[in-house]
Write a protein that holds these residues in place. Structure first.
Motif, PDB file in Angstrom:
ATOM      1  N   GLU A   1       0.820  -1.217   0.000  1.00  0.00           N
ATOM      2  CA  GLU A   1       0.000   0.000   0.000  1.00  0.00           C
ATOM      3  C   GLU A   1       0.852   1.265   0.000  1.00  0.00           C
ATOM      4  O   GLU A   1       0.351   2.355  -0.300  1.00  0.00           O
ATOM      5  N   TYR A   2       2.135   1.130   0.335  1.00  0.00           N
ATOM      6  CA  TYR A   2       3.052   2.274   0.294  1.00  0.00           C
ATOM      7  C   TYR A   2       4.024   2.156  -0.873  1.00  0.00           C
ATOM      8  O   TYR A   2       5.166   2.634  -0.800  1.00  0.00           O
ATOM      9  N   SER A   3       3.579   1.540  -1.944  1.00  0.00           N
ATOM     10  CA  SER A   3       4.389   1.371  -3.148  1.00  0.00           C
ATOM     11  C   SER A   3       3.556   1.755  -4.363  1.00  0.00           C
ATOM     12  O   SER A   3       2.334   1.585  -4.371  1.00  0.00           O
ATOM     13  N   LEU A   4       4.232   2.271  -5.378  1.00  0.00           N
ATOM     14  CA  LEU A   4       3.539   2.742  -6.575  1.00  0.00           C
ATOM     15  C   LEU A   4       4.472   2.592  -7.766  1.00  0.00           C
ATOM     16  O   LEU A   4       5.663   2.915  -7.669  1.00  0.00           O
ATOM     17  N   ARG A   5       3.931   2.081  -8.877  1.00  0.00           N
ATOM     18  CA  ARG A   5       4.756   1.982 -10.083  1.00  0.00           C
ATOM     19  C   ARG A   5       5.249   3.372 -10.484  1.00  0.00           C
ATOM     20  O   ARG A   5       4.479   4.326 -10.544  1.00  0.00           O
ATOM     21  N   ALA A   6       6.536   3.478 -10.788  1.00  0.00           N
ATOM     22  CA  ALA A   6       7.131   4.754 -11.194  1.00  0.00           C
ATOM     23  C   ALA A   6       7.299   4.756 -12.713  1.00  0.00           C
ATOM     24  O   ALA A   6       7.964   3.874 -13.264  1.00  0.00           O
ATOM     25  N   PRO A   7       6.719   5.727 -13.417  1.00  0.00           N
ATOM     26  CA  PRO A   7       6.823   5.755 -14.875  1.00  0.00           C
ATOM     27  C   PRO A   7       8.249   6.033 -15.333  1.00  0.00           C
ATOM     28  O   PRO A   7       9.034   6.661 -14.627  1.00  0.00           O
ATOM     29  N   GLU A   8       8.569   5.566 -16.534  1.00  0.00           N
ATOM     30  CA  GLU A   8       9.912   5.757 -17.081  1.00  0.00           C
ATOM     31  C   GLU A   8      10.216   7.226 -17.326  1.00  0.00           C
ATOM     32  O   GLU A   8      11.388   7.620 -17.418  1.00  0.00           O
ATOM     33  N   SER A   9       9.187   8.060 -17.436  1.00  0.00           N
ATOM     34  CA  SER A   9       9.397   9.494 -17.661  1.00  0.00           C
ATOM     35  C   SER A   9       9.952  10.208 -16.428  1.00  0.00           C
ATOM     36  O   SER A   9      10.337  11.372 -16.503  1.00  0.00           O
TER      37      SER A   9
ATOM     38  N   THR B   1      -5.143  10.099  -0.032  1.00  0.00           N
ATOM     39  CA  THR B   1      -4.356   8.972   0.453  1.00  0.00           C
ATOM     40  C   THR B   1      -2.902   9.105  -0.005  1.00  0.00           C
ATOM     41  O   THR B   1      -2.588   9.881  -0.919  1.00  0.00           O
ATOM     42  N   TRP B   2      -2.019   8.316   0.639  1.00  0.00           N
ATOM     43  CA  TRP B   2      -0.616   8.307   0.191  1.00  0.00           C
ATOM     44  C   TRP B   2      -0.542   7.942  -1.278  1.00  0.00           C
ATOM     45  O   TRP B   2       0.182   8.589  -2.052  1.00  0.00           O
ATOM     46  N   GLN B   3      -1.287   6.910  -1.686  1.00  0.00           N
ATOM     47  CA  GLN B   3      -1.240   6.456  -3.077  1.00  0.00           C
ATOM     48  C   GLN B   3      -1.632   7.575  -4.042  1.00  0.00           C
ATOM     49  O   GLN B   3      -0.971   7.801  -5.056  1.00  0.00           O
ATOM     50  N   ASP B   4      -2.718   8.282  -3.753  1.00  0.00           N
ATOM     51  CA  ASP B   4      -3.189   9.321  -4.668  1.00  0.00           C
ATOM     52  C   ASP B   4      -2.248  10.518  -4.712  1.00  0.00           C
ATOM     53  O   ASP B   4      -1.986  11.081  -5.783  1.00  0.00           O
ATOM     54  N   ASP B   5      -1.735  10.922  -3.553  1.00  0.00           N
ATOM     55  CA  ASP B   5      -0.771  12.019  -3.539  1.00  0.00           C
ATOM     56  C   ASP B   5       0.513  11.633  -4.274  1.00  0.00           C
ATOM     57  O   ASP B   5       1.066  12.418  -5.049  1.00  0.00           O
ATOM     58  N   ALA B   6       1.000  10.426  -4.011  1.00  0.00           N
ATOM     59  CA  ALA B   6       2.237   9.973  -4.661  1.00  0.00           C
ATOM     60  C   ALA B   6       2.049   9.881  -6.173  1.00  0.00           C
ATOM     61  O   ALA B   6       2.934  10.260  -6.952  1.00  0.00           O
ATOM     62  N   ARG B   7       0.899   9.393  -6.591  1.00  0.00           N
ATOM     63  CA  ARG B   7       0.606   9.312  -8.035  1.00  0.00           C
ATOM     64  C   ARG B   7       0.567  10.707  -8.655  1.00  0.00           C
ATOM     65  O   ARG B   7       1.080  10.936  -9.753  1.00  0.00           O
ATOM     66  N   CYS B   8      -0.032  11.659  -7.942  1.00  0.00           N
ATOM     67  CA  CYS B   8      -0.090  13.041  -8.418  1.00  0.00           C
ATOM     68  C   CYS B   8       1.315  13.620  -8.540  1.00  0.00           C
ATOM     69  O   CYS B   8       1.649  14.287  -9.533  1.00  0.00           O
ATOM     70  N   TYR B   9       2.148  13.383  -7.524  1.00  0.00           N
ATOM     71  CA  TYR B   9       3.534  13.873  -7.565  1.00  0.00           C
ATOM     72  C   TYR B   9       4.269  13.335  -8.793  1.00  0.00           C
ATOM     73  O   TYR B   9       4.889  14.099  -9.547  1.00  0.00           O
ATOM     74  N   LEU B  10       4.190  12.027  -9.016  1.00  0.00           N
ATOM     75  CA  LEU B  10       4.888  11.418 -10.158  1.00  0.00           C
ATOM     76  C   LEU B  10       4.347  11.951 -11.478  1.00  0.00           C
ATOM     77  O   LEU B  10       5.100  12.157 -12.441  1.00  0.00           O
ATOM     78  N   ASP B  11       3.040  12.195 -11.530  1.00  0.00           N
ATOM     79  CA  ASP B  11       2.432  12.726 -12.748  1.00  0.00           C
ATOM     80  C   ASP B  11       2.922  14.150 -13.031  1.00  0.00           C
ATOM     81  O   ASP B  11       3.253  14.491 -14.174  1.00  0.00           O
ATOM     82  N   LEU B  12       2.995  14.978 -11.993  1.00  0.00           N
ATOM     83  CA  LEU B  12       3.466  16.359 -12.171  1.00  0.00           C
ATOM     84  C   LEU B  12       4.922  16.377 -12.634  1.00  0.00           C
ATOM     85  O   LEU B  12       5.302  17.170 -13.508  1.00  0.00           O
ATOM     86  N   VAL B  13       5.741  15.501 -12.056  1.00  0.00           N
ATOM     87  CA  VAL B  13       7.134  15.421 -12.487  1.00  0.00           C
ATOM     88  C   VAL B  13       7.217  14.921 -13.928  1.00  0.00           C
ATOM     89  O   VAL B  13       7.930  15.495 -14.764  1.00  0.00           O
ATOM     90  N   GLY B  14       6.472  13.858 -14.235  1.00  0.00           N
ATOM     91  CA  GLY B  14       6.504  13.288 -15.576  1.00  0.00           C
ATOM     92  C   GLY B  14       6.046  14.253 -16.650  1.00  0.00           C
ATOM     93  O   GLY B  14       6.536  14.215 -17.795  1.00  0.00           O
ATOM     94  N   ARG B  15       5.136  15.150 -16.312  1.00  0.00           N
ATOM     95  CA  ARG B  15       4.640  16.144 -17.273  1.00  0.00           C
ATOM     96  C   ARG B  15       5.523  17.387 -17.358  1.00  0.00           C
ATOM     97  O   ARG B  15       5.241  18.314 -18.122  1.00  0.00           O
ATOM     98  N   GLY B  16       6.560  17.425 -16.525  1.00  0.00           N
ATOM     99  CA  GLY B  16       7.458  18.571 -16.541  1.00  0.00           C
ATOM    100  C   GLY B  16       6.948  19.775 -15.779  1.00  0.00           C
ATOM    101  O   GLY B  16       7.486  20.876 -15.913  1.00  0.00           O
ATOM    102  N   ARG B  17       5.928  19.601 -14.972  1.00  0.00           N
ATOM    103  CA  ARG B  17       5.358  20.729 -14.223  1.00  0.00           C
ATOM    104  C   ARG B  17       6.020  20.929 -12.856  1.00  0.00           C
ATOM    105  O   ARG B  17       5.874  21.989 -12.250  1.00  0.00           O
ATOM    106  N   LEU B  18       6.691  19.908 -12.375  1.00  0.00           N
ATOM    107  CA  LEU B  18       7.359  20.000 -11.079  1.00  0.00           C
ATOM    108  C   LEU B  18       8.802  19.544 -11.253  1.00  0.00           C
ATOM    109  O   LEU B  18       9.060  18.416 -11.667  1.00  0.00           O
ATOM    110  N   ASP B  19       9.727  20.430 -10.939  1.00  0.00           N
ATOM    111  CA  ASP B  19      11.160  20.137 -11.080  1.00  0.00           C
ATOM    112  C   ASP B  19      11.841  20.426  -9.752  1.00  0.00           C
ATOM    113  O   ASP B  19      11.916  21.573  -9.316  1.00  0.00           O
ATOM    114  N   LEU B  20      12.318  19.372  -9.104  1.00  0.00           N
ATOM    115  CA  LEU B  20      12.980  19.527  -7.815  1.00  0.00           C
ATOM    116  C   LEU B  20      14.497  19.441  -7.928  1.00  0.00           C
ATOM    117  O   LEU B  20      15.182  19.292  -6.912  1.00  0.00           O
ATOM    118  N   SER B  21      15.027  19.554  -9.133  1.00  0.00           N
ATOM    119  CA  SER B  21      16.479  19.426  -9.307  1.00  0.00           C
ATOM    120  C   SER B  21      17.269  20.443  -8.475  1.00  0.00           C
ATOM    121  O   SER B  21      18.397  20.132  -8.050  1.00  0.00           O
TER     122      SER B  21
END
Length: 395
Positions: free
Chosen positions: A166-174, A340-360
């Motif tokens: 429940e605290y794991s989520l597939r991470a996209p290649e993007s 939930t953790w899952q939904d927030d984590a999925r949102c985070y990965l989606d924002l990064v994958g779309r280039g909208r969030l850059d934490l570099s």
């Protein structure tokens, strides 16, 4: 007197000898040296080879040992070989590619500060990315498969670890490894920003510009906050906030710091303040930076009691105080402001994958897990320039 043996007797004797040899062979196979099996696991070059080697260790009846970062006692950090527990039915077994170090949280835990477990030896780390090697028997069949790349919460700094599905989520290649390893840190900041209920054009102040505070700053900008006010006492961190788009930098070492906040908000103060320092004194300061009827979100886990006057600090200005500990999120179903953790984590990965969030800007170069001692020396000395170190595991 010697008794002769007929053909039947000789045949039975040959069969018994064959059975003894076979049994001895089975015993030898079961008793294969533990270190040999681990060397085979280490030498395996392919994903399938590593999985097969790990399975061979389990079948042998021995526990696999892995390199991990631990605090063996209060104030000390070591790189150790530790036994890996068997995978529980609800868990995944993950070979870690990279783990993100959370300096403030881990330092507090190592030093046994207030509001930490203070139980040693202690695992360290909680945010990582890796590859699934085993799926627990109770995990739904379509949820994860061996070979999946996953971002995980509560997965410690180690070569291999077990973690609740429940605290794991597939991470996209993007999403690159460093951003993926930051997923749980991103989720911690995101759940606080959600609870702040930011509206377009509202002034938002971020107190404390560690990794979580800087991530909250980036997410507040995405939520429409304007202006975004970055508040800290460390000049180096304020400059990172500038690179991440802060509209105003405020150093609390300046006696007139509150006037700077008022000047940027038409004399009102911030509609929402997110306090993420982890220290008690800034909690009261955060309240003083808020506008009348403002919201103050307590994101940092304070390590001592904070002194406030409920009447002057909260009651009279009509403030809303919101607790935002990472565990104060729903487990199964999201609702407005509480995902939930899952939904927030999925949102985070989606924002990064779309280039909208850059934490570099908050990322440091990865170091090998075996060299983690260099990182923790900086943390225990409290190097104010430290942001997010990464530990790299495996090849």
């Amino acid at each position: 007197m010697e008794v002769g043996v007929g053909a039947d007797g000789r045949r039975k004797r040959r069969l018994r000898a064959r059975d003894r040899r076979a049994a001895a062979g089975r015993v030898r196979r079961v008793a294969v040296d533990r270190r040999l099996l681990e060397r085979r696991a280490d030498r395996a070059e392919t994903r399938g080879g590593r999985v097969a080697a790990a399975a061979a260790v389990r079948r042998s009846g021995y526990a696999m040992t892995v390199t991990a970062v631990r605090a063996p006692e209060k104030g000390r950090v070591g790189i150790e070989r530790v036994e890996l527990p068997s995978t529980e039915p609800h868990q995944l077994r993950v070979r870690v590619a990279m783990s993100a170090v959370s300096p403030g949280t881990e330092r507090a835990s190592i030093l046994g500060l207030e509001n930490t477990s203070n139980v040693f030896p202690m695992k360290l780390g909680y945010s990582a990315v890796g590859t699934v090697e085993e799926v627990g028997s109770a995990v739904p069949g379509d949820a994860f498969a061996i070979g999946d790349r996953v971002a995980c919460f509560t997965l410690a700094h180690a070569e291999v670890g077990t973690v609740a599905a429940e605290y794991s989520l597939r991470a996209p290649e993007s999403v690159d490894d460093r951003h993926a390893a930051l997923t749980s840190i991103g989720q911690i900041a995101m759940q606080a920003v959600r609870k702040a209920r930011i509206e377009l054009g509202e002034a938002v102040a971020i107190f404390g510009l560690g990794p979580i505070g800087l991530t909250a700053l980036a997410l507040a900008r995405l939520s429409g906050a304007a202006p975004v006010i970055a508040i800290d006492r460390e000049p180096a961190r304020l400059q990172v906030a500038r690179r991440m788009g802060a509209d105003l930098l405020v150093n609390t070492n300046d006696k007139e710091w509150r006037e700077s906040v008022l000047g940027a908000t038409n004399g009102n103060g911030a509609a929402a303040v997110i306090e993420s320092t982890g220290f008690p004194e800034p909690v009261r300061l955060a309240m003083s930076a808020a506008a009348r009827y403002g919201r103050v979100v307590l994101l940092g886990s304070t390590r001592a009691e904070a002194t406030i006057n409920p009447y002057t600090d909260i009651h009279r200005p009509g403030l809303t105080i919101i607790g935002a500990h990472v565990m104060a999120v729903p487990k199964h179903e999201s609702r407005a402001g509480f995902w939930t953790w899952q939904d927030d984590a999925r949102c985070y990965l989606d924002l990064v994958g779309r280039g909208r969030l850059d934490l570099s800007p908050i990322m440091e170069e990865p170091v090998a897990g075996a060299d983690a001692g260099v990182v923790y020396a900086r943390i225990l000395e409290w190097d104010p320039t430290i942001l997010v170190p990464f530990l790299r595991w495996g090849a």
